[in-house]
Scaffold this motif. Structure first.
Motif, PDB file in Angstrom:
ATOM      1  N   GLY A  40       0.728  -1.186  -0.127  1.00 19.51           N
ATOM      2  CA  GLY A  40       0.001   0.226  -0.038  1.00 19.51           C
ATOM      3  C   GLY A  40       0.988   1.412   0.058  1.00 19.51           C
ATOM      4  N   THR A  41       0.072   2.239  -0.243  1.00 19.99           N
ATOM      5  CA  THR A  41       0.941   3.764  -0.457  1.00 19.99           C
ATOM      6  C   THR A  41       1.315   4.126   0.864  1.00 19.99           C
ATOM      7  OG1 THR A  41      -1.303   4.754  -0.797  1.00 19.99           O
ATOM      8  CG2 THR A  41      -0.016   4.342  -2.836  1.00 19.99           C
ATOM      9  N   TRP A  42       0.577   3.548   1.998  1.00 20.27           N
ATOM     10  CA  TRP A  42       0.829   4.106   3.326  1.00 20.27           C
ATOM     11  C   TRP A  42       2.532   4.034   3.580  1.00 20.27           C
ATOM     12  CZ3 TRP A  42       3.019   1.182   6.940  1.00 20.27           C
ATOM     13  CH2 TRP A  42       2.995  -0.393   6.649  1.00 20.27           C
ATOM     14  N   LEU A  43       3.018   3.024   2.967  1.00 20.68           N
ATOM     15  CA  LEU A  43       4.437   2.636   3.305  1.00 20.68           C
ATOM     16  C   LEU A  43       5.300   3.742   2.752  1.00 20.68           C
ATOM     17  CD1 LEU A  43       5.737   0.327   4.366  1.00 20.68           C
ATOM     18  CD2 LEU A  43       6.345  -0.507   2.136  1.00 20.68           C
ATOM     19  N   LEU A  44       4.804   4.616   1.707  1.00 19.76           N
ATOM     20  CA  LEU A  44       5.615   5.905   1.417  1.00 19.76           C
ATOM     21  C   LEU A  44       5.744   6.743   2.417  1.00 19.76           C
ATOM     22  CD1 LEU A  44       5.308   7.467  -2.093  1.00 19.76           C
ATOM     23  CD2 LEU A  44       5.390   8.688  -0.032  1.00 19.76           C
ATOM     24  N   VAL A  45       4.554   6.981   3.010  1.00 21.31           N
ATOM     25  CA  VAL A  45       4.519   7.963   4.126  1.00 21.31           C
ATOM     26  C   VAL A  45       5.135   7.708   5.373  1.00 21.31           C
ATOM     27  CG1 VAL A  45       2.886   9.341   5.715  1.00 21.31           C
ATOM     28  CG2 VAL A  45       2.183   8.539   3.325  1.00 21.31           C
ATOM     29  N   PHE A  46       5.283   6.375   5.568  1.00 19.66           N
ATOM     30  CA  PHE A  46       5.987   5.727   6.853  1.00 19.66           C
ATOM     31  C   PHE A  46       7.387   6.038   6.477  1.00 19.66           C
ATOM     32  CE2 PHE A  46       7.471   1.895   9.253  1.00 19.66           C
ATOM     33  CZ  PHE A  46       7.624   2.700  10.580  1.00 19.66           C
ATOM     34  N   ALA A  47       7.807   5.546   5.411  1.00 18.38           N
ATOM     35  CA  ALA A  47       9.443   5.672   4.924  1.00 18.38           C
ATOM     36  C   ALA A  47       9.830   7.205   5.201  1.00 18.38           C
ATOM     37  CB  ALA A  47       9.401   5.087   3.471  1.00 18.38           C
ATOM     38  N   TYR A  48       9.120   8.131   4.534  1.00 20.66           N
ATOM     39  CA  TYR A  48       9.174   9.673   4.335  1.00 20.66           C
ATOM     40  C   TYR A  48       9.336  10.023   5.948  1.00 20.66           C
ATOM     41  CZ  TYR A  48       8.798  14.630   3.821  1.00 20.66           C
ATOM     42  OH  TYR A  48       8.989  16.014   3.797  1.00 20.66           O
ATOM     43  N   ALA A  49       8.475   9.825   6.720  1.00 19.53           N
ATOM     44  CA  ALA A  49       8.342  10.164   8.128  1.00 19.53           C
ATOM     45  C   ALA A  49       9.674   9.689   8.742  1.00 19.53           C
ATOM     46  CB  ALA A  49       7.209   9.633   8.827  1.00 19.53           C
ATOM     47  N   THR A  50      10.239   8.309   8.628  1.00 21.52           N
ATOM     48  CA  THR A  50      11.209   7.818   8.965  1.00 21.52           C
ATOM     49  C   THR A  50      12.504   8.681   8.769  1.00 21.52           C
ATOM     50  OG1 THR A  50      10.512   5.695   9.139  1.00 21.52           O
ATOM     51  CG2 THR A  50      12.658   5.828   9.014  1.00 21.52           C
ATOM     52  N   SER A  51      12.642   9.131   7.302  1.00 16.62           N
ATOM     53  CA  SER A  51      13.921   9.859   6.750  1.00 16.62           C
ATOM     54  C   SER A  51      13.652  11.060   7.470  1.00 16.62           C
ATOM     55  CB  SER A  51      13.597   9.936   5.344  1.00 16.62           C
ATOM     56  OG  SER A  51      14.509  10.532   4.748  1.00 16.62           O
ATOM     57  N   VAL A  52      12.451  11.752   7.787  1.00 17.77           N
ATOM     58  CA  VAL A  52      12.441  12.921   8.408  1.00 17.77           C
ATOM     59  C   VAL A  52      13.057  13.272   9.498  1.00 17.77           C
ATOM     60  CG1 VAL A  52      10.953  14.679   8.987  1.00 17.77           C
ATOM     61  CG2 VAL A  52      10.852  14.060   6.668  1.00 17.77           C
ATOM     62  N   VAL A  53      12.595  12.097  10.400  1.00 15.18           N
ATOM     63  CA  VAL A  53      13.147  12.116  11.844  1.00 15.18           C
ATOM     64  C   VAL A  53      14.648  12.021  11.771  1.00 15.18           C
ATOM     65  CG1 VAL A  53      13.102  10.902  13.947  1.00 15.18           C
ATOM     66  CG2 VAL A  53      10.950  11.176  12.754  1.00 15.18           C
ATOM     67  N   GLY A  54      15.152  11.177  11.047  1.00  9.49           N
ATOM     68  CA  GLY A  54      16.505  11.040  11.169  1.00  9.49           C
ATOM     69  C   GLY A  54      17.468  11.848  10.732  1.00  9.49           C
ATOM     70  N   CYS A  55      16.889  12.544   9.373  1.00 14.36           N
ATOM     71  CA  CYS A  55      17.523  13.887   8.975  1.00 14.36           C
ATOM     72  C   CYS A  55      17.308  15.038   9.718  1.00 14.36           C
ATOM     73  CB  CYS A  55      16.924  14.011   7.678  1.00 14.36           C
ATOM     74  SG  CYS A  55      17.330  12.837   6.352  1.00 14.36           S
ATOM     75  N   THR A  56      16.368  15.236  10.286  1.00 21.01           N
ATOM     76  CA  THR A  56      16.122  16.344  11.267  1.00 21.01           C
ATOM     77  C   THR A  56      17.225  16.542  12.452  1.00 21.01           C
ATOM     78  OG1 THR A  56      13.745  16.728  10.617  1.00 21.01           O
ATOM     79  CG2 THR A  56      14.520  17.637  12.814  1.00 21.01           C
ATOM     80  N   VAL A  57      17.089  15.210  13.152  1.00 20.77           N
ATOM     81  CA  VAL A  57      18.123  15.153  14.287  1.00 20.77           C
ATOM     82  C   VAL A  57      19.614  15.323  13.615  1.00 20.77           C
ATOM     83  CG1 VAL A  57      19.109  13.261  15.920  1.00 20.77           C
ATOM     84  CG2 VAL A  57      16.389  13.491  15.610  1.00 20.77           C
TER      85      VAL A  57
END
Length: 251
Positions: A7-24
């Protein structure tokens, strides 16, 4: 071949994971620009693990949960998978070392070189991670889309690094993470669009392990590991913004 098997929800989850890691990681990069000696390298190491290990590597394999070749197995070579993680962290560290080397001024050439190296680190991780992929068939790539994936990563990574020196406002710092997340996620799916798979039912079953076999424990480890840089950033003193040759405070 299907890139959104779950499902496309995985794209949102992957993006959120990337944002958290990159922000920190970008917050650690900002601290590194004001540190010296071992302290600076410590901040850069935390940044590289956060961006390279979580924001890029972990995001990649979360997104790969959606990759499927219907009726055919998909496996991953563990040594190559580990290599892709080490490469991601090491390459990001090199890019941030160039960008974060100066502590008293904002240097455009360091920004550009650091952005290029960091953007290329995103690409190196993706394609080395794909090198670990095993299917019943062959994989090839469309050169034009590969080049576009490189451009997306470099431009967005450079913009994200710029945010870390032109402002110290919380909203803008969060925006830097969002932009870097776009670099990683956009590059990933552009790179996946460039992939061409030729399946062969007569080929032997691929060796290796399923992505679910290693991703969950790695995800838990990544979440726990982020506690260290997050705690370090929260306890660090506020830093002035560096523009030109002198510090400038936002009002």
């Amino acid at each position: 071949m299907n890139h959104f098997h779950l499902g496309t929800w995985l794209l949102v989850f992957a993006y959120a994971t990337s944002v958290v890691g990159c922000t920190v990681g970008l917050a650690c990069t900002r601290q590194a620009r004001h540190a010296t000696g071992r302290s600076r390298h410590g901040w850069l190491a935390l940044a590289a693990v956060s961006i390279g290990g979580v924001g890029i590597w972990l995001m990649h394999f979360i997104a790969m949960l959606g990759f499927d070749t219907p009726g055919f197995p998909v496996r991953y070579d563990i040594p190559r998978t580990v290599f892709s993680a080490v490469l991601a962290v090491g390459a990001v560290y090199c890019g941030l070392l160039v960008f974060g080397a100066r502590t008293d001024t904002f240097s455009r050439w360091r920004l550009l070189v650091g952005g290029v190296i960091t953007g290329l680190a995103v690409n190196l991780m993706h394609y080395s991670g794909m090198w670990a992929l095993r299917i019943k068939g062959t994989i090839s790539y469309v050169g034009g889309l590969v080049a576009l994936s490189v451009l997306i990563a470099v431009v967005a990574a450079t913009a994200a690094l710029l945010f870390t020196v032109v402002t110290n406002r919380l909203v803008s710092q969060a925006a830097a993470g969002l932009v870097m997340g776009v670099a990683v996620t956009g590059m990933h799916y552009t790179g996946m669009a460039a992939m061409r798979v030729t399946l062969d039912a007569a080929a032997p079953d691929p060796g290796g392990v399923e992505v679910f076999s290693f991703l969950f424990p790695v995800f838990v480890l990544g979440v726990v590991a982020l506690a260290v840089p997050i705690s370090a950033v929260l306890m660090a003193p506020a830093r002035p913004v560096l523009v030109g040759a002198r510090p400038v405070q936002n009002h």
